[in-house]
Write a protein that holds these residues in place. Sequence first.
Motif, short mmCIF file in Angstrom:
data_model
loop_
_atom_site.label_atom_id
_atom_site.label_comp_id
_atom_site.label_asym_id
_atom_site.label_seq_id
_atom_site.Cartn_x
_atom_site.Cartn_y
_atom_site.Cartn_z
N ARG A 96 0.86 -1.19 0.00
CA ARG A 96 0.00 0.00 0.00
C ARG A 96 0.89 1.24 0.00
NH1 ARG A 96 -5.11 -0.90 2.16
NH2 ARG A 96 -4.15 -2.24 3.74
N GLN A 97 0.50 2.23 -0.77
CA GLN A 97 1.29 3.45 -0.86
C GLN A 97 1.42 4.13 0.50
OE1 GLN A 97 3.07 4.15 -3.29
NE2 GLN A 97 2.09 3.79 -5.27
N TYR A 98 2.56 4.82 0.72
CA TYR A 98 2.84 5.37 2.04
C TYR A 98 1.88 6.51 2.39
CZ TYR A 98 5.22 9.49 0.08
OH TYR A 98 5.51 10.65 -0.57
N GLY A 99 1.77 6.71 3.68
CA GLY A 99 0.89 7.75 4.21
C GLY A 99 0.04 7.19 5.32
N GLY A 100 -0.12 7.96 6.38
CA GLY A 100 -0.91 7.53 7.52
C GLY A 100 -0.08 6.72 8.50
N TYR A 101 -0.72 6.32 9.57
CA TYR A 101 -0.08 5.48 10.58
C TYR A 101 -0.73 4.10 10.48
CZ TYR A 101 1.83 9.92 12.01
OH TYR A 101 2.49 11.13 12.01
N TYR A 102 -1.34 3.59 11.54
CA TYR A 102 -2.06 2.33 11.37
C TYR A 102 -3.20 2.50 10.37
CZ TYR A 102 0.40 0.24 15.32
OH TYR A 102 1.36 -0.26 16.16
N THR A 103 -3.85 3.64 10.42
CA THR A 103 -4.90 3.92 9.43
C THR A 103 -4.25 4.48 8.17
OG1 THR A 103 -6.46 4.47 11.21
CG2 THR A 103 -7.03 5.16 8.97
N PRO A 104 -4.35 3.78 7.04
CA PRO A 104 -3.70 4.25 5.82
C PRO A 104 -4.30 5.56 5.31
CG PRO A 104 -4.39 1.94 5.63
CD PRO A 104 -5.05 2.50 6.84
N ALA A 105 -3.46 6.37 4.70
CA ALA A 105 -3.94 7.60 4.07
C ALA A 105 -4.60 7.29 2.73
CB ALA A 105 -2.79 8.58 3.88
N THR A 106 -4.28 6.13 2.17
CA THR A 106 -4.81 5.75 0.87
C THR A 106 -4.87 4.23 0.79
OG1 THR A 106 -4.47 5.84 -1.53
CG2 THR A 106 -2.50 5.78 -0.15
N ARG A 107 -5.70 3.74 -0.10
CA ARG A 107 -5.73 2.31 -0.37
C ARG A 107 -5.00 1.97 -1.66
NH1 ARG A 107 -11.82 0.20 1.30
NH2 ARG A 107 -11.77 0.95 3.46
N ASP A 108 -4.43 2.99 -2.32
CA ASP A 108 -3.71 2.77 -3.57
C ASP A 108 -2.45 1.96 -3.32
OD1 ASP A 108 -5.61 4.20 -4.90
OD2 ASP A 108 -4.48 6.08 -4.87
N ILE A 109 -1.98 1.25 -4.35
CA ILE A 109 -0.87 0.32 -4.17
C ILE A 109 0.29 0.63 -5.14
CG2 ILE A 109 -2.35 -1.50 -3.32
CD1 ILE A 109 -0.99 -1.84 -6.83
N GLY A 110 1.43 0.08 -4.79
CA GLY A 110 2.56 0.00 -5.70
C GLY A 110 3.01 -1.45 -5.75
N TYR A 111 3.91 -1.77 -6.66
CA TYR A 111 4.35 -3.16 -6.75
C TYR A 111 5.79 -3.26 -7.24
CZ TYR A 111 3.24 -2.78 -11.81
OH TYR A 111 3.18 -2.41 -13.13
N VAL A 112 6.39 -4.39 -6.91
CA VAL A 112 7.76 -4.64 -7.32
C VAL A 112 7.91 -6.13 -7.64
CG1 VAL A 112 8.52 -4.89 -4.92
CG2 VAL A 112 10.20 -4.41 -6.71
N LEU A 113 8.61 -6.42 -8.73
CA LEU A 113 8.89 -7.79 -9.13
C LEU A 113 10.39 -8.00 -9.17
CD1 LEU A 113 6.11 -6.98 -10.74
CD2 LEU A 113 6.53 -9.15 -11.90
N SER A 114 10.86 -9.05 -8.51
CA SER A 114 12.26 -9.45 -8.57
C SER A 114 12.32 -10.90 -9.00
CB SER A 114 12.94 -9.27 -7.21
OG SER A 114 12.25 -9.98 -6.20
N VAL A 115 13.47 -11.34 -9.49
CA VAL A 115 13.55 -12.68 -10.07
C VAL A 115 14.94 -13.26 -9.84
CG1 VAL A 115 14.21 -11.77 -12.35
CG2 VAL A 115 13.17 -14.03 -12.19
N GLU A 116 15.00 -14.58 -9.70
CA GLU A 116 16.27 -15.29 -9.61
C GLU A 116 16.14 -16.61 -10.34
OE1 GLU A 116 17.30 -16.92 -5.68
OE2 GLU A 116 15.43 -16.04 -4.97
N GLY A 117 17.27 -17.12 -10.85
CA GLY A 117 17.26 -18.37 -11.58
C GLY A 117 17.15 -19.57 -10.66
N MET A 118 16.60 -20.66 -11.22
CA MET A 118 16.52 -21.93 -10.50
C MET A 118 17.12 -23.02 -11.40
SD MET A 118 12.71 -21.74 -8.79
CE MET A 118 13.09 -23.01 -7.58
N ASP A 119 17.44 -24.16 -10.79
CA ASP A 119 18.20 -25.18 -11.51
C ASP A 119 17.38 -26.01 -12.48
OD1 ASP A 119 20.58 -24.45 -10.31
OD2 ASP A 119 20.31 -25.81 -8.61
N SER A 120 16.30 -26.59 -12.01
CA SER A 120 15.60 -27.60 -12.82
C SER A 120 14.22 -27.14 -13.24
CB SER A 120 15.47 -28.91 -12.01
OG SER A 120 14.69 -29.85 -12.73
N PRO A 121 13.82 -27.46 -14.47
CA PRO A 121 12.46 -27.14 -14.91
C PRO A 121 11.42 -28.08 -14.32
CG PRO A 121 13.62 -28.31 -16.65
CD PRO A 121 14.63 -28.04 -15.57
N PHE A 122 11.87 -29.19 -13.73
CA PHE A 122 10.95 -30.16 -13.14
C PHE A 122 11.11 -30.16 -11.62
CE2 PHE A 122 12.37 -31.87 -17.27
CZ PHE A 122 11.17 -31.82 -17.95
#
Length: 281
Positions: A96-122
């Motif tokens: 949730r986007q910053y603002g407010g304390y326990y009660t949020p100032a907004t319900r709008d969101i942000g997002y982040v995607l990170s990725v790492e390789g893995m060994d086997s396809p199975f």
Amino acid sequence: MINLNGEIVNQEEAKISILNRGFAYGDSVFETIRVVNGKIMFWEDHYFRLMASMRIMRMEIPSTFSPEFLEKEIKEITEANGLSDATARVRFAIYRQYGGYYTPATRDIGYVLSVEGMDSPFYLLNEEPYEIELFKDHYVNSGLLSTIKSNNRAVNVLGSIFARENGYDNCLLLNEKKSVVEALNGNIFLVKENIIKTPPLTDGALNGIIRKQLINILKKMDNYKLEETSISPFELQKADELFITNVAVGIQPVSKYRKKEFGNAAAKELLSKLNVKARLG
């Protein structure tokens, strides 16, 4: 490379405010997603769990967050990291986007995607020794909030430290009723003769993607009977098998709990069916 709110940037350039609510209050949900050769495994289940998690957390879901849009975001970040023709693990976090304390100032969101390789396809069966113990210092609360993947993971962190300090590969978590709920990093299944048990979501178990896949597989098998029911710690040493499931490893057999050693016949059989299901989409 990182996807930060739709913009792909170098990891060193990806910046989030220190006032970010995911950091300040754990006001964030996430999905761990397996991508094989550009194909997202169990994408429909991931998508609907993510939408359900956002609704439970009372986040505003952007109108752009269609399955097609988010699938495109996932595939672009794997491609940007040179993993289009490999196996990758994507972490898709929504805060949730910053603002407010326990009660949020907004319900709008942000997002982040990170990725790492893995060994086997199975999914591969790990037959190395894998010992577990109960973690009893803190409990998981039964109820809806425990079923989603949020950033509130203090119990899992402390349990993981306990496991490492005591030489265990994993620990099982209990709820306030002292029932076994799940492992530190996945759902738990118990096999006794032809009955396979797994804790119900009402006990506080994570609504796991592989858990759901195995439940659907088991419902079509004649040689096992599935029960979604509370599991007492006393049942663990009487079981024939215990195994842990998550989207990264598939099925992890437990070889030892206290003085009891376990087999892995059911885990092996189910893993082959899970791999078939993953390939067929």
